[in-house]
Design a protein around this motif. Structure first.
Motif, PDB file in Angstrom:
ATOM      1  N   LYS A 150       0.799  -1.220   0.000  1.00 34.99           N
ATOM      2  CA  LYS A 150       0.000   0.000   0.000  1.00 34.99           C
ATOM      3  C   LYS A 150       0.834   1.272   0.000  1.00 34.99           C
ATOM      4  CE  LYS A 150      -4.514   0.757   1.863  1.00 34.99           C
ATOM      5  NZ  LYS A 150      -5.275   0.944   3.055  1.00 34.99           N
ATOM      6  N   GLN A 151       1.920   1.237   0.783  1.00 33.19           N
ATOM      7  CA  GLN A 151       2.729   2.452   0.815  1.00 33.19           C
ATOM      8  C   GLN A 151       4.143   2.157   0.365  1.00 33.19           C
ATOM      9  OE1 GLN A 151       2.417   4.712   4.568  1.00 33.19           O
ATOM     10  NE2 GLN A 151       1.215   6.013   3.235  1.00 33.19           N
ATOM     11  N   ASN A 152       4.253   1.406  -0.715  1.00 34.38           N
ATOM     12  CA  ASN A 152       5.557   1.050  -1.236  1.00 34.38           C
ATOM     13  C   ASN A 152       6.398   2.313  -1.411  1.00 34.38           C
ATOM     14  OD1 ASN A 152       7.538   0.674  -3.500  1.00 34.38           O
ATOM     15  ND2 ASN A 152       6.892  -1.434  -3.187  1.00 34.38           N
ATOM     16  N   PRO A 153       7.564   2.341  -0.795  1.00 35.12           N
ATOM     17  CA  PRO A 153       8.346   3.586  -0.799  1.00 35.12           C
ATOM     18  C   PRO A 153       8.718   4.090  -2.185  1.00 35.12           C
ATOM     19  CG  PRO A 153       9.551   1.780   0.222  1.00 35.12           C
ATOM     20  CD  PRO A 153       8.187   1.295   0.007  1.00 35.12           C
ATOM     21  N   ILE A 154       8.953   3.166  -3.101  1.00 31.41           N
ATOM     22  CA  ILE A 154       9.409   3.633  -4.410  1.00 31.41           C
ATOM     23  C   ILE A 154       8.254   3.976  -5.321  1.00 31.41           C
ATOM     24  CG2 ILE A 154      10.630   2.975  -6.488  1.00 31.41           C
ATOM     25  CD1 ILE A 154      12.492   1.400  -4.857  1.00 31.41           C
ATOM     26  N   PHE A 155       7.304   3.048  -5.416  1.00 31.92           N
ATOM     27  CA  PHE A 155       6.279   3.249  -6.434  1.00 31.92           C
ATOM     28  C   PHE A 155       5.114   4.116  -5.964  1.00 31.92           C
ATOM     29  CE2 PHE A 155       8.148   0.960  -9.712  1.00 31.92           C
ATOM     30  CZ  PHE A 155       8.746  -0.172  -9.201  1.00 31.92           C
ATOM     31  N   ILE A 156       4.860   4.115  -4.668  1.00 26.55           N
ATOM     32  CA  ILE A 156       3.735   4.925  -4.196  1.00 26.55           C
ATOM     33  C   ILE A 156       4.223   6.238  -3.586  1.00 26.55           C
ATOM     34  CG2 ILE A 156       1.699   4.962  -2.721  1.00 26.55           C
ATOM     35  CD1 ILE A 156       1.394   2.849  -4.712  1.00 26.55           C
TER      36      ILE A 156
ATOM     37  N   GLU B  13      21.249  -8.700  -8.348  1.00 26.10           N
ATOM     38  CA  GLU B  13      22.054  -8.948  -7.143  1.00 26.10           C
ATOM     39  C   GLU B  13      22.407  -7.652  -6.426  1.00 26.10           C
ATOM     40  OE1 GLU B  13      25.297 -11.553  -7.992  1.00 26.10           O
ATOM     41  OE2 GLU B  13      26.390 -10.848  -6.246  1.00 26.10           O
ATOM     42  N   ASN B  14      22.820  -6.631  -7.218  1.00 27.94           N
ATOM     43  CA  ASN B  14      23.170  -5.348  -6.603  1.00 27.94           C
ATOM     44  C   ASN B  14      21.968  -4.722  -5.928  1.00 27.94           C
ATOM     45  OD1 ASN B  14      25.701  -5.664  -7.593  1.00 27.94           O
ATOM     46  ND2 ASN B  14      25.473  -4.235  -9.278  1.00 27.94           N
ATOM     47  N   GLY B  15      20.806  -4.826  -6.603  1.00 30.19           N
ATOM     48  CA  GLY B  15      19.587  -4.283  -6.029  1.00 30.19           C
ATOM     49  C   GLY B  15      19.286  -4.963  -4.702  1.00 30.19           C
ATOM     50  N   LEU B  16      19.456  -6.277  -4.676  1.00 30.96           N
ATOM     51  CA  LEU B  16      19.182  -7.028  -3.450  1.00 30.96           C
ATOM     52  C   LEU B  16      20.119  -6.600  -2.336  1.00 30.96           C
ATOM     53  CD1 LEU B  16      17.603  -9.355  -2.127  1.00 30.96           C
ATOM     54  CD2 LEU B  16      19.388 -10.901  -2.895  1.00 30.96           C
ATOM     55  N   GLY B  17      21.404  -6.466  -2.671  1.00 31.26           N
ATOM     56  CA  GLY B  17      22.390  -6.077  -1.669  1.00 31.26           C
ATOM     57  C   GLY B  17      22.069  -4.721  -1.069  1.00 31.26           C
ATOM     58  N   MET B  18      21.795  -3.771  -1.952  1.00 27.92           N
ATOM     59  CA  MET B  18      21.487  -2.428  -1.500  1.00 27.92           C
ATOM     60  C   MET B  18      20.222  -2.430  -0.650  1.00 27.92           C
ATOM     61  SD  MET B  18      22.361   0.527  -1.339  1.00 27.92           S
ATOM     62  CE  MET B  18      22.074   2.241  -1.378  1.00 27.92           C
ATOM     63  N   GLY B  19      19.210  -3.170  -1.112  1.00 27.50           N
ATOM     64  CA  GLY B  19      17.941  -3.221  -0.396  1.00 27.50           C
ATOM     65  C   GLY B  19      18.115  -3.772   1.011  1.00 27.50           C
ATOM     66  N   LEU B  20      18.885  -4.850   1.119  1.00 31.01           N
ATOM     67  CA  LEU B  20      19.063  -5.459   2.430  1.00 31.01           C
ATOM     68  C   LEU B  20      19.852  -4.547   3.364  1.00 31.01           C
ATOM     69  CD1 LEU B  20      19.696  -9.177   1.444  1.00 31.01           C
ATOM     70  CD2 LEU B  20      17.638  -8.155   2.430  1.00 31.01           C
ATOM     71  N   ALA B  21      20.875  -3.879   2.821  1.00 34.52           N
ATOM     72  CA  ALA B  21      21.644  -2.954   3.656  1.00 34.52           C
ATOM     73  C   ALA B  21      20.741  -1.843   4.171  1.00 34.52           C
ATOM     74  CB  ALA B  21      22.811  -2.375   2.855  1.00 34.52           C
ATOM     75  N   THR B  22      19.922  -1.296   3.268  1.00 36.06           N
ATOM     76  CA  THR B  22      18.998  -0.230   3.664  1.00 36.06           C
ATOM     77  C   THR B  22      17.996  -0.741   4.688  1.00 36.06           C
ATOM     78  OG1 THR B  22      19.190   0.636   1.427  1.00 36.06           O
ATOM     79  CG2 THR B  22      17.473   1.565   2.804  1.00 36.06           C
ATOM     80  N   THR B  23      17.485  -1.967   4.485  1.00 30.96           N
ATOM     81  CA  THR B  23      16.521  -2.530   5.423  1.00 30.96           C
ATOM     82  C   THR B  23      17.135  -2.641   6.814  1.00 30.96           C
ATOM     83  OG1 THR B  23      15.590  -3.831   3.615  1.00 30.96           O
ATOM     84  CG2 THR B  23      14.929  -4.435   5.827  1.00 30.96           C
TER      85      THR B  23
ATOM     86  N   PHE C 105      11.042  -1.803  -0.215  1.00 24.97           N
ATOM     87  CA  PHE C 105      12.123  -1.162  -0.959  1.00 24.97           C
ATOM     88  C   PHE C 105      12.974  -2.210  -1.658  1.00 24.97           C
ATOM     89  CE2 PHE C 105      14.861   2.205  -2.060  1.00 24.97           C
ATOM     90  CZ  PHE C 105      16.166   1.938  -1.700  1.00 24.97           C
ATOM     91  N   THR C 106      13.363  -3.250  -0.901  1.00 23.33           N
ATOM     92  CA  THR C 106      14.213  -4.299  -1.466  1.00 23.33           C
ATOM     93  C   THR C 106      13.518  -4.992  -2.624  1.00 23.33           C
ATOM     94  OG1 THR C 106      15.112  -4.647   0.726  1.00 23.33           O
ATOM     95  CG2 THR C 106      15.581  -6.326  -0.909  1.00 23.33           C
ATOM     96  N   ALA C 107      12.234  -5.344  -2.420  1.00 20.54           N
ATOM     97  CA  ALA C 107      11.504  -6.031  -3.484  1.00 20.54           C
ATOM     98  C   ALA C 107      11.475  -5.182  -4.750  1.00 20.54           C
ATOM     99  CB  ALA C 107      10.079  -6.344  -3.026  1.00 20.54           C
ATOM    100  N   SER C 108      11.229  -3.869  -4.578  1.00 22.51           N
ATOM    101  CA  SER C 108      11.187  -2.998  -5.758  1.00 22.51           C
ATOM    102  C   SER C 108      12.546  -2.926  -6.428  1.00 22.51           C
ATOM    103  CB  SER C 108      10.742  -1.589  -5.360  1.00 22.51           C
ATOM    104  OG  SER C 108       9.613  -1.648  -4.534  1.00 22.51           O
ATOM    105  N   LEU C 109      13.604  -2.855  -5.610  1.00 19.39           N
ATOM    106  CA  LEU C 109      14.949  -2.800  -6.183  1.00 19.39           C
ATOM    107  C   LEU C 109      15.261  -4.071  -6.957  1.00 19.39           C
ATOM    108  CD1 LEU C 109      17.321  -1.272  -3.497  1.00 19.39           C
ATOM    109  CD2 LEU C 109      16.382  -0.199  -5.496  1.00 19.39           C
ATOM    110  N   VAL C 110      14.892  -5.224  -6.359  1.00 15.24           N
ATOM    111  CA  VAL C 110      15.170  -6.487  -7.038  1.00 15.24           C
ATOM    112  C   VAL C 110      14.388  -6.558  -8.337  1.00 15.24           C
ATOM    113  CG1 VAL C 110      14.897  -8.974  -6.895  1.00 15.24           C
ATOM    114  CG2 VAL C 110      15.786  -7.729  -4.963  1.00 15.24           C
ATOM    115  N   LEU C 111      13.136  -6.081  -8.300  1.00 20.87           N
ATOM    116  CA  LEU C 111      12.316  -6.093  -9.516  1.00 20.87           C
ATOM    117  C   LEU C 111      12.964  -5.253 -10.608  1.00 20.87           C
ATOM    118  CD1 LEU C 111       9.717  -6.838 -10.975  1.00 20.87           C
ATOM    119  CD2 LEU C 111       8.627  -4.835  -9.952  1.00 20.87           C
ATOM    120  N   LEU C 112      13.297  -4.015 -10.248  1.00 23.67           N
ATOM    121  CA  LEU C 112      13.902  -3.128 -11.243  1.00 23.67           C
ATOM    122  C   LEU C 112      15.251  -3.676 -11.705  1.00 23.67           C
ATOM    123  CD1 LEU C 112      13.714  -0.505 -12.823  1.00 23.67           C
ATOM    124  CD2 LEU C 112      14.826   0.661 -10.937  1.00 23.67           C
TER     125      LEU C 112
END
Lengths: 193, 240, 203
Positions: free
Chosen positions: C15-21, C37-47, C139-146
């Motif tokens: 509902k409040q996805n940080p990137i898309f919403i 992989e980079n998206g996942l790494g960044m997402g997890l670090a941010t999480t 955030f991580t899911a969106s990064l991995v998707l992109l």
């Protein structure tokens, strides 16, 4: 020496544009670019903070290294930037209340503008001298301004065009930014060291 | 006034606590960081000491250094060079520097391998390349390289130098090519293709990368500068 | 609180996805998604930073004077970012090298400061933790998707599994990032519109 400074300057504005190539400063880029006036005001504020922050952080970095505490760099840098933005806010409130109102929430958000912290960290990482740092900061600010103002003029015109429903708002803005970024890639081979 | 004092002190307390916590983490993590950096360097040395054509190690497997002290045994300080600043040599015929220390390994047959790290300015910062030069009957030839540092290059463009496919374009280079000076195809003004890619590299030192690194010349050029710098260094040291 | 704990967690994913919403945290989104992989790494670090800073800020929320809450949050967030930076440097060297400059830039990721201000400063520790975790996962899911989209179109692979030979180089370059994200945003908007249309028709 001079050629190196010119290279750094041009690189920051055109070749490695902070927004369109380095992906720094995207939030304000998307958020403040709906109207050209606010875009110009924001650009000036950001450029000022960039130059001041770069100088102060560069000097502080020497102290940090000398004291053997490089790991405190991020905290110190961001605190400096936050303080500078506070000053800009206070100054702007007195000097130009209309611009202060127009920028609204985005003024304190300059603190979280990745472009400023990114710039400060890059200056340190690339071992720039103080003069090179100032030139880089000026270039970065101008590059940010260029991208922001160009983008806002395009967006103002887009307000009047028929954009398909799903694309309205952020989506079309991003695609437009992509095209702008593609155009800027043309500057890649501009300066040969 | 009291208000400001209270807020100021609170902020200072928070900052001090943060600084203390970070100091603790720093002391704990310092060693793993040093190990990680060393590990990356040792891995690179192992890679450049692998024969580019046969895929076999150039020196016996048990001699490949695996710790800092083992690595230190191979350090090479040729006479007449000052390695105090971390830079052992600054090239004069091109832009590039050689990092200190350089290393010398000896093959079973007695011939020498020189491993050095060359530094040149790329797009956004330094590009560091480790290279292994093998001395042979004709002189010194380039066996293999490994680009170590490229973090400031543009992602998707110059940063593609990280790809093995791209780096492999740079080696091996025969003595003849090294003598002519390593250049990227764009700078040499030619675009070799097919068989010519290998031939021009061995004969003229022309490295073809424009097809695998579209739109990025500065980064591979920095690698070429690094290689030339090491080449010049070896010449001045009297081994080439 | 009216919201169930579960809802607090999933809020950040859909509902409040940080990137898309919310359209926050754009800089790292575009810069670090050159591969899944980079998206996942960044997402997890941010999480990690999000969760820890939310917990800490929630813990001390009663002690921080309102006037300096933003600088205080920033110091706390910056500390955790520095910690993650150092830990990655020592233990996940290759990923650390790839993410480079963007690890310290997690500090200015508007998502973290945004959640600190909007949630952690007003809610209990456990709920703040869930909120941070949820936003981070979204955030991580969106990064991995992109990252997957860009990697697949630009390199023919996902998480380094070679899948196709189509290589649209431009997708890995900056323009590709903007355009890919724009198309994804449009797609999600489209889904949102379709979901609300039948409701409108029913009215």
């Amino acid at each position: 020496m001079a050629t190196r400074l010119v290279f750094i300057f041009l690189s920051a504005i055109l070749i490695n544009n902070f927004v369109l190539s380095r992906f720094l400063g995207i939030c304000p880029f998307l958020g403040v670019s709906k109207k050209t006036d606010t875009a110009v005001g924001m650009s000036i504020a950001v450029t000022f903070v960039m130059i001041m922050a770069s100088i102060i952080t560069w000097l502080l970095n020497i102290a940090l290294d000398a004291l053997g505490i490089p790991f405190l760099r991020t905290i110190v840098f961001i605190l400096i930037i936050a303080t500078l933005v506070q000053f800009v806010e206070i100054f702007l409130k007195k000097a130009s209340p209309s611009l202060y109102d127009a920028l609204g929430i985005f003024l304190p958000l300059i603190t979280t503008n990745c472009a400023i912290l990114g710039l400060a960290l890059l200056n340190v990482q690339q071992n720039y001298t103080l003069l090179e740092t100032i030139v880089n900061a000026a270039g970065a600010g101008l590059g940010f301004a260029l991208a922001l103002i160009l983008f806002s003029t395009i967006r103002e015109r887009m307000e009047l065009s028929e954009v398909p429903e799903p694309f309205k708002g952020t989506a079309i803005a991003l695609i437009t930014a992509g095209l702008l970024s593609m155009a800027f890639m043309g500057f890649q081979g501009l300066v040969k060291l | 006034m009291r208000e400001y004092l209270k807020t100021g002190i609170t902020l200072m307390v928070i900052t001090i606590i943060a600084a203390l916590v970070l100091s603790v983490v720093y002391t704990v993590v310092k060693e793993p960081i040093a190990n990680a950096e060393l590990g990356a360097k040792l891995k690179a040395i192992r890679e450049v000491l692998t024969d580019a054509e046969t895929g076999e190690l150039l020196i016996a497997a048990e001699n490949i250094p695996e710790t800092a002290s083992e690595l230190a045994e191979f350090e090479w300080f040729p006479a007449g060079f000052d390695s105090s600043e971390g830079i052992i040599y600054t090239a004069t015929s091109s832009q590039g520097k050689v990092e200190s220390p350089a290393y010398k390994f000896v093959k079973e047959d007695g011939s020498e391998i020189y491993v050095a790290i060359g530094i040149a300015v790329g797009y956004g910062g330094d590009v560091k390349t480790m290279a292994a030069f093998v001395s042979g009957p004709n002189g010194v030839s380039l066996n293999a390289i490994k680009v170590l540092e490229y973090s400031q290059e543009t992602p998707g463009l110059g940063a593609n130098i990280a790809n093995d496919v791209v780096q492999q374009r740079f080696f091996p280079i025969a003595t003849k090519g090294l003598d002519k000076g390593v250049r990227v195809d764009k700078d040499a003004g030619v675009t070799p293709s097919g068989d010519q890619i290998e031939i021009r590299k061995q004969e003229d030192g022309i490295v073809t990368v424009s097809d695998v690194m579209t739109g990025a010349t500065i980064t591979p050029r920095a690698v070429a500068f690094s290689l030339n710098a090491i080449s010049e260094f070896l010449e001045k040291a009297g081994v080439r | 609180m009216a919201e169930s704990k579960f809802k607090v967690l999933t809020n950040g994913i859909f509902k409040q996805n940080p990137i898309f919403i919310q359209v926050l945290g754009m800089c790292p989104t575009l810069a670090t998604t050159t591969s899944a992989e980079n998206g996942l790494g960044m997402g997890l670090a941010t999480t990690a930073v999000l969760a820890m800073s939310n917990i800490t800020i929630s813990l001390v929320r009663k002690f921080i004077p309102d006037k300096i809450r933003i600088p205080s949050y920033i110091v706390i967030i910056a500390s955790f970012v520095t910690m993650i930076d150092m830990l990655m440097h020592g233990f996940i060297y290759d990923l650390w090298k790839t993410l480079g400059l963007f690890i310290p830039l997690i500090v200015v990721n508007c998502i973290i400061l945004g959640r600190a201000e909007a949630f952690a400063s007003k809610n209990s520790v456990f709920r703040s933790f869930l909120d941070g975790l949820g936003m981070g996962l979204g955030f991580t899911a969106s990064l991995v998707l992109l990252g997957s989209v860009r990697e697949f179109l630009g390199n023919g692979s996902i998480f380094n599994y070679h899948l196709s030979d189509v290589k649209m180089f431009a997708m890995i370059l900056p323009p590709g990032a903007f355009i890919a994200l724009g198309m994804l945003a449009a797609f999600f908007n489209y889904l949102g519109i379709r979901r609300s249309k039948p409701k409108k028709a029913a009215k």
